[in-house]
Design an enzyme around this catalytic site. Structure first.
Site, PDB file in Angstrom:
ATOM      1  N   HIS A 159       0.880  -1.261   0.164  1.00  0.00           N
ATOM      2  CA  HIS A 159      -0.032  -0.057  -0.169  1.00  0.00           C
ATOM      3  C   HIS A 159       0.903   1.144   0.019  1.00  0.00           C
ATOM      4  CE1 HIS A 159      -3.479  -2.677   1.462  1.00  0.00           C
ATOM      5  NE2 HIS A 159      -2.290  -3.243   2.113  1.00  0.00           N
ATOM      6  N   SER A 162      14.432  21.782 -17.049  1.00  0.00           N
ATOM      7  CA  SER A 162      13.196  22.313 -17.281  1.00  0.00           C
ATOM      8  C   SER A 162      13.607  23.417 -18.097  1.00  0.00           C
ATOM      9  CB  SER A 162      12.563  22.838 -15.952  1.00  0.00           C
ATOM     10  OG  SER A 162      11.829  23.825 -16.174  1.00  0.00           O
ATOM     11  N   LYS A 167      15.843  22.068 -11.995  1.00  0.00           N
ATOM     12  CA  LYS A 167      15.018  20.850 -12.012  1.00  0.00           C
ATOM     13  C   LYS A 167      15.969  19.905 -12.981  1.00  0.00           C
ATOM     14  CE  LYS A 167      11.544  19.548 -11.559  1.00  0.00           C
ATOM     15  NZ  LYS A 167      10.172  19.812 -12.316  1.00  0.00           N
ATOM     16  N   GLU A 184       9.691   8.016 -16.709  1.00  0.00           N
ATOM     17  CA  GLU A 184       8.231   8.593 -16.958  1.00  0.00           C
ATOM     18  C   GLU A 184       7.790   8.185 -18.347  1.00  0.00           C
ATOM     19  OE1 GLU A 184       7.688  12.859 -15.537  1.00  0.00           O
ATOM     20  OE2 GLU A 184       9.662  12.709 -15.845  1.00  0.00           O
TER      21      GLU A 184
END
Ligand code: ARG
Length: 464
Positions: free
Chosen positions: A157, A278, A284, A291
């Site tokens: 979980h 970024s 960043k 991803e």
């Protein structure tokens, strides 16, 4: 106007819009190598049974090899009028050889031809996927060895659950990949029967030798029912499902590592060369490769779904809908191959931050279940042991302590009066907890070491 192979029956040329709508050359050109390979086997068989002369066969084989080389070099013109790769190659052959070239299509239809080419293409694709999976398994095993002393928090979980060895974690993915490879192998086995010789749908009255073609092309058998052949795309569905499972596994792993690379976790360090930044936020550093591996799984699931919908309700033998079968398959193979490659690159280059993992590894009561099991070993019923340890955790919460090991002896004495405190303390802390595991397949250090050895040996062998 280019003559169509079906021209004899037709008075009018095909409407340009129909040609544009019905073509498949824009994507099935990818089958050229397999089409040539299958045509060579076919014509050699035709020569063996006397349907073409041996000299004619040699001319045809030579010309097919030339055509293949031209396509490889990019010297071969693809045109809309010649619908697909099969018509292109045959037309080029006829341009070169005239009447001799017009014999290649003896005892063959594009229906069994396209099924054969497609099977050959998928079979090669499955072999590449298997190699990619094996390389990824090796990368996971190397990572397991690199982090053989590290203990990670295991989650259920997404909450801290029990401690696990990092090697155990990596080997979990080796197992998933092993099942993926098993599915690929199963699919390859069932795929490997020859469609060619089924002709359009009913077979042929000509004296062909299908076994000979099967041997030449590396098929284990010949497809038994000609009517089944041209509508059978089970092999493509099975391949897509195998690919989908790979994509799903990679996606789950990528999600985990995206989380691990956050400041909040801080478990994972990725080199700059494998991240992007970024355009507006100067600080960043993003894990885009992970991803996109996660995101691209959508395309693979989509390919499987669209394929299943495509063939749903198709009656027997060839229907033109089947021309649409290649796009999802090509896309899924390309996608999964590149995801596997990049996953291997990331696993090899990423480092688990022992320091960051270690800082908070004693938090979250990862040792609670082992403590409960220690009580069970001394004869306490499981439900009572569970309750006792639950009370100890509650005591920690009440006293503001993050670890069971910090509880004063008095708390242990109150909750588990029959037991020596030292016995209980012996399984506290993640190192003691991991050391207490013993079941087969568990995170016990000796189990994990044995599994690691076993996998290293298996993956060294060129045949497994
Ligand atoms: N372009 C077609 C395909 O890719 C070739 C098979 C056509 N067969 C036929 N009977 N029209 O499926």
């Amino acid at each position: 106007m280019t003559a169509k192979p079906w021209g004899g029956r037709f008075d009018a040329a095909t409407d340009r819009r129909v040609e544009r709508f019905t073509e498949s050359i824009s994507f099935d050109h990818k089958l050229f190598e397999h089409d040539v390979r299958a045509s060579i086997a076919h014509v050699e068989m035709l020569a063996e049974v006397g349907l073409v002369g041996h000299d004619e066969c040699q001319q045809i084989v030579r010309a097919l090899i030339e055509i293949r080389a031209e396509i490889e070099r990019g010297d071969f013109p693809f045109v809309l009028e010649r619908e697909d790769i099969h018509m292109h190659i045959e037309a080029a052959l006829i341009e070169r050889l005239g009447d001799v070239g017009r014999k290649l299509h003896t005892a063959r239809s594009r229906n069994d031809q396209v099924a054969t080419d497609f099977k050959l293409w998928i079979r090669d694709g499955l072999d590449r996927i298997d190699a990619g999976l094996k390389a990824l398994q090796r990368a996971f095993v190397v990572a397991a060895e690199r982090h053989c002393n590290l203990i990670l928090p295991g989650y259920t979980h997404m909450q801290r659950a029990q401690p696990v060895l990092a090697a155990h974690y990596f080997l979990a993915y080796v197992e998933k990949s092993a099942r993926d490879r098993g599915r690929v192998a199963d699919c390859r086995k069932r795929l490997n029967s020859l469609p060619l010789g089924a002709a359009a749908l009913a077979g042929t009255s000509l004296p062909i030798d299908r076994d000979s073609v099967a041997r030449k092309l590396g098929f284990d058998s010949i497809a038994a029912n000609s009517l089944d052949v041209s509508s059978d795309r089970d092999f493509a569905v099975e391949a897509l499902f195998a690919l989908t499972m790979i994509a799903e596994h990679l996606s789950g792993w990528a999600e985990e590592w995206v989380l691990w690379s956050t400041k909040e976790f801080g478990f994972l360090a990725l080199p700059d060369s494998l991240c992007t930044g970024s355009s507006i936020m100067p600080q960043k550093k993003n894990p885009d490769v992970l991803e996109l591996i996660r995101g691209r799984s959508a395309r693979v699931v989509g390919s499987l779904t669209s394929f299943l919908v495509l063939i749903k309700g198709l009656p027997l033998a060839y229907n033109r809908d089947l021309q649409e079968d290649k796009l999802p398959v090509f896309d899924a193979f390309e996608t999964v191959e590149s995801c596997l490659e990049l996953a291997g690159v990331i696993v090899a280059a990423a480092t688990l931050r022992d320091d960051r993992v270690g800082e908070r590894i004693e938090e979250g009561f990862l040792d609670a279940t082992t403590l409960m099991e220690r009580l069970i070993l001394t004869g306490v019923p499981q439900r009572s042991a569970h309750e006792a340890v639950g009370r100890l955790v509650a005591a920690c919460e009440r006293l503001g302590l993050s670890k069971l090991v910090d509880l004063p002896d008095a708390e242990f004495a109150r909750t588990c009066p029959t037991l020596e405190i030292e016995t209980l303390r012996g399984v506290l802390g993640v190192a003691n907890s991991v050391g207490a595991f013993r079941s087969a397949g568990s995170t016990s250090p000796s189990e994990v070491a044995a599994q690691l050895e076993q996998w290293k040996r298996r993956l060294e062998s060129p045949t497994s």
